[in-house]
Design a protein around this motif. Sequence first.
Motif, mmCIF file in Angstrom:
data_model
loop_
_atom_site.group_PDB
_atom_site.id
_atom_site.type_symbol
_atom_site.label_atom_id
_atom_site.label_comp_id
_atom_site.label_asym_id
_atom_site.label_seq_id
_atom_site.Cartn_x
_atom_site.Cartn_y
_atom_site.Cartn_z
ATOM 1 N N TYR A 44 -18.120 29.752 25.008
ATOM 2 C CA TYR A 44 -17.156 29.706 23.793
ATOM 3 C C TYR A 44 -16.229 28.437 24.451
ATOM 4 O O TYR A 44 -15.299 29.053 23.718
ATOM 5 C CB TYR A 44 -16.873 31.415 24.132
ATOM 6 C CG TYR A 44 -17.816 31.878 23.114
ATOM 7 C CD1 TYR A 44 -17.915 32.375 21.945
ATOM 8 C CD2 TYR A 44 -18.700 32.636 23.752
ATOM 9 C CE1 TYR A 44 -18.194 33.096 21.169
ATOM 10 C CE2 TYR A 44 -19.500 33.707 23.304
ATOM 11 C CZ TYR A 44 -19.608 33.415 21.927
ATOM 12 O OH TYR A 44 -20.583 34.851 21.454
ATOM 13 N N ASP A 88 -28.690 37.254 12.447
ATOM 14 C CA ASP A 88 -27.979 38.861 12.323
ATOM 15 C C ASP A 88 -28.835 39.790 11.354
ATOM 16 O O ASP A 88 -29.719 39.718 10.817
ATOM 17 C CB ASP A 88 -25.923 38.463 11.725
ATOM 18 C CG ASP A 88 -25.011 38.168 12.821
ATOM 19 O OD1 ASP A 88 -24.808 39.200 13.811
ATOM 20 O OD2 ASP A 88 -24.297 37.298 12.944
ATOM 21 N N LEU A 113 -28.525 44.666 14.767
ATOM 22 C CA LEU A 113 -27.298 44.618 16.081
ATOM 23 C C LEU A 113 -27.779 44.420 17.157
ATOM 24 O O LEU A 113 -27.594 43.536 18.275
ATOM 25 C CB LEU A 113 -26.339 45.573 15.720
ATOM 26 C CG LEU A 113 -25.554 45.284 16.989
ATOM 27 C CD1 LEU A 113 -24.053 44.651 16.323
ATOM 28 C CD2 LEU A 113 -24.177 46.825 16.803
ATOM 29 N N HIS A 150 -29.326 41.001 17.928
ATOM 30 C CA HIS A 150 -28.195 39.669 17.585
ATOM 31 C C HIS A 150 -28.332 40.550 19.279
ATOM 32 O O HIS A 150 -27.796 39.180 20.110
ATOM 33 C CB HIS A 150 -27.903 39.948 16.964
ATOM 34 C CG HIS A 150 -26.048 39.286 16.865
ATOM 35 N ND1 HIS A 150 -26.573 38.277 16.522
ATOM 36 C CD2 HIS A 150 -25.751 39.490 17.422
ATOM 37 C CE1 HIS A 150 -25.049 37.482 16.424
ATOM 38 N NE2 HIS A 150 -24.573 38.242 17.891
ATOM 39 N N VAL A 151 -27.450 41.556 19.724
ATOM 40 C CA VAL A 151 -26.780 41.894 20.912
ATOM 41 C C VAL A 151 -27.530 41.909 22.250
ATOM 42 O O VAL A 151 -28.022 40.889 23.296
ATOM 43 C CB VAL A 151 -25.982 42.783 20.781
ATOM 44 C CG1 VAL A 151 -25.805 43.325 22.168
ATOM 45 C CG2 VAL A 151 -25.119 43.012 20.068
ATOM 46 N N LYS A 201 -25.799 37.614 22.653
ATOM 47 C CA LYS A 201 -24.774 38.353 23.666
ATOM 48 C C LYS A 201 -25.090 38.442 25.030
ATOM 49 O O LYS A 201 -24.806 38.576 26.182
ATOM 50 C CB LYS A 201 -23.757 39.382 23.558
ATOM 51 C CG LYS A 201 -23.290 39.643 21.857
ATOM 52 C CD LYS A 201 -22.368 38.615 21.302
ATOM 53 C CE LYS A 201 -22.232 38.720 20.102
ATOM 54 N NZ LYS A 201 -21.501 37.315 19.441
ATOM 55 N N HIS A 223 -19.516 43.058 16.023
ATOM 56 C CA HIS A 223 -20.190 42.052 17.508
ATOM 57 C C HIS A 223 -19.160 41.516 17.929
ATOM 58 O O HIS A 223 -19.440 40.669 18.711
ATOM 59 C CB HIS A 223 -21.471 41.777 17.565
ATOM 60 C CG HIS A 223 -22.395 41.025 16.441
ATOM 61 N ND1 HIS A 223 -21.423 39.372 16.421
ATOM 62 C CD2 HIS A 223 -22.889 41.336 15.700
ATOM 63 C CE1 HIS A 223 -22.049 39.060 15.876
ATOM 64 N NE2 HIS A 223 -22.988 39.280 15.729
ATOM 65 N N GLN A 224 -18.153 40.496 17.340
ATOM 66 C CA GLN A 224 -17.392 39.577 17.575
ATOM 67 C C GLN A 224 -16.388 39.915 18.581
ATOM 68 O O GLN A 224 -16.370 39.169 19.008
ATOM 69 C CB GLN A 224 -16.716 38.893 16.261
ATOM 70 C CG GLN A 224 -17.601 37.944 15.432
ATOM 71 C CD GLN A 224 -16.448 36.848 13.972
ATOM 72 O OE1 GLN A 224 -15.671 37.440 14.368
ATOM 73 N NE2 GLN A 224 -17.671 36.398 13.436
ATOM 74 N N LEU A 241 -17.142 41.030 21.144
ATOM 75 C CA LEU A 241 -17.902 41.439 22.478
ATOM 76 C C LEU A 241 -17.931 40.040 23.161
ATOM 77 O O LEU A 241 -17.600 39.687 24.279
ATOM 78 C CB LEU A 241 -19.084 41.494 22.200
ATOM 79 C CG LEU A 241 -19.993 43.103 21.603
ATOM 80 C CD1 LEU A 241 -21.040 42.866 21.237
ATOM 81 C CD2 LEU A 241 -19.634 43.726 23.306
ATOM 82 N N ASP A 242 -17.647 39.053 22.042
ATOM 83 C CA ASP A 242 -17.195 37.828 22.270
ATOM 84 C C ASP A 242 -16.414 37.503 22.987
ATOM 85 O O ASP A 242 -16.176 36.566 24.867
ATOM 86 C CB ASP A 242 -17.099 36.311 21.196
ATOM 87 C CG ASP A 242 -17.645 36.613 20.002
ATOM 88 O OD1 ASP A 242 -19.172 36.605 20.477
ATOM 89 O OD2 ASP A 242 -18.013 35.810 19.012
#
Lengths: 382, 193
Positions: free
Chosen positions: A10, A260, A263, A266-267, A271, B160-161, B163-164
């Motif tokens: 990011y 998406d 969840l 996605h996670v 993530k 979940h944003q 979490l970024d």
Amino acid sequence: MRAMVYRGPYRVRVEEKERPRIEHPNDAIVRVQLAAICGSDLHLYHGMMPDTRVGHTFGHEFIGVVDEVGPAVQNLQVGDRVMVPFNVFCGRCWFCARGLYSNCHNVNPNATAVGGIYGYSHTCGGYDGGQAEYVRVPFADVGPSKIPDWMEDEDAVLLTDALATGYFGAQLGDIAEGDSVVVFGAGPVGLFAAKSAWLMGAGRVIVIDHLEHRLEKARTFAHAETFNFTEYDDIVVQMKKTTDFLGADVAIDAVGAEADGNLVQHVTSAKLKLQGGSPVALNWAIDSVRKGGTISVMGAYGPMFSAVKFGDAMNKGLTLNANQCPVKRQWPRLFEHVRNGYLKPSEIITHRIPLEDIAEGYHIFSAKLDGCIKPIIVPSAA
Amino acid sequence: MHPYTPQKPPLPRSTEELRDTIPGWGVDLDPADRPAVPRLQDRPGLDGGIPEPAERQPERWPRERSIEHGMLTPVFGTSCPPKGLSGRIRRLAYARYSEARAAHWLLLLGADRVDTLESTLGSFLGRQPDNLLAETGVRSELSHGGFSSRVGRGRADLVHQPLDAVIVLGPWVLAGYGAVTAVRRVARLRRTG
Ligand SMILES: NC(=O)c1ccc[n+]([C@@H]2O[C@H](COP(=O)([O-])OP(=O)(O)OC[C@H]3O[C@@H](n4cnc5c(N)ncnc54)[C@H](O)[C@@H]3O)[C@@H](O)[C@H]2O)c1
Ligand SMILES: [Zn+2]
Ligand SMILES: [Zn+2]
């Protein structure tokens, strides 16, 4: 030169970087005039792609002017305006000789499962990309094409990936006249795939996403029927209902690793990086298509495993077609379609961002702010 | 509803209607006009002849490669040579494990995380210190409708944003916490000792 560099998940910035040099007699150095951010770049930006190094410059969609050529280059001269396919490819290995430019075996020492891609991590060869003032272009006689006089720059830059990939995705659906085609994802790739499906004679084109502004574009730009998956308890059941409970003939995954809609998927992927990618859209595609149907996968997934519903794909007798797009192979036909006005790629561009503001550009595109569909990057020296 | 029959469901729009309303409908109906068909084409070289094998690019530093390759490919990228601890992990991942092994990819992902920590900490000692906030581009939340682009739009990614932020800031919070605890411990040892 000024160049975008990756600093960690990011985080990107623009910094002074050494101008690329000729490393091989067939190289050229191109001064970038326009570049773009692709949905694929988001997978790098989010830290999902193994071997994405701090200091790497992203960017695999770009056009520019030839600034320097290696001693062996014959087809290009300094000053030529060129569009460069996102694939780095040699034109002379087993794969290139069969038109599989995206699977070139001579350009990526880091991995055999993927070819070379500009600015797309070391897993794709470790080439710095085009979100910069200058970029090294290997096999300059093979990849780039001179931009035709009649072509607009913003169309040319989208031909280097997004449009070619969407069009390729529709082709891998093996669409026959009257087929119903479901496209998952209304990003640039999905929009172009939906639009291209009509050229192949589709009878119905349905686009699925959860972002209203993109679904709106799918209706106006791609003449598609649309469904917002958040409005349905189960989008697969909805697809069955809308096809007389048969299922669609063809499904195209234009979403990829960060899907998406589930969840946990996605996670664990986007993530926690425990899966190569979140196969939500791919699984929806498998379950929405009719038995004996075809799935075209344009969405990109990482090299690790993903929780794909393979049993359903097997039991349903599906054909799965997938690849990175061999861009240059699409060009002659696509140039005709653009020239005839059947495809007008620049219509999906929503943002034009100076290279210096690229951190904001990535955030806007990643967080889907401000109705963003496709951001174009303009380097300072352009 | 009637039992299933062999017919295809009727199309909402007839072929004639589609041809009239959608520019270019059916121009690629014939698979022979589709550039991706057949998948394997026979085109030795782009312009017909059998091409010369590619010349080799000089290897300016030992270039890591997949052990599924028989050799270093003749052409390769020269971005970011491996360096520091992350570089050693990367070299190990390439030297030891093929692409078929999860260990290969997990080591590389681990190296990426180490690289971020190493490079960011290193940057604070150099001429271009990282600006964690500016590099995230969050400034655009204000200029490009961070609120209006999200609220009331039923987006599936909003859950979940948050979490970024954890992904970006988490390692620094942990590192900071670790540093503070260490300093406190040392201080306490000094006092008691
Ligand atoms: N095969 C290739 O050669 C190639 C080339 C370019 C891009 N790609 C890949 O194609 C994918 C799409 O690229 P893009 O530029 O359009 O990206 P994008 O991120 O702009 O678009 C993805 C879209 O999918 C939507 N989406 C998320 N989950 C969904 C779900 N479960 N169902 C339906 N839609 C969902 C998102 O809201 C978004 O609009 C990416 O994975 C990218 O890496 C592949
Ligand atoms: Zn791309
Ligand atoms: Zn090749």
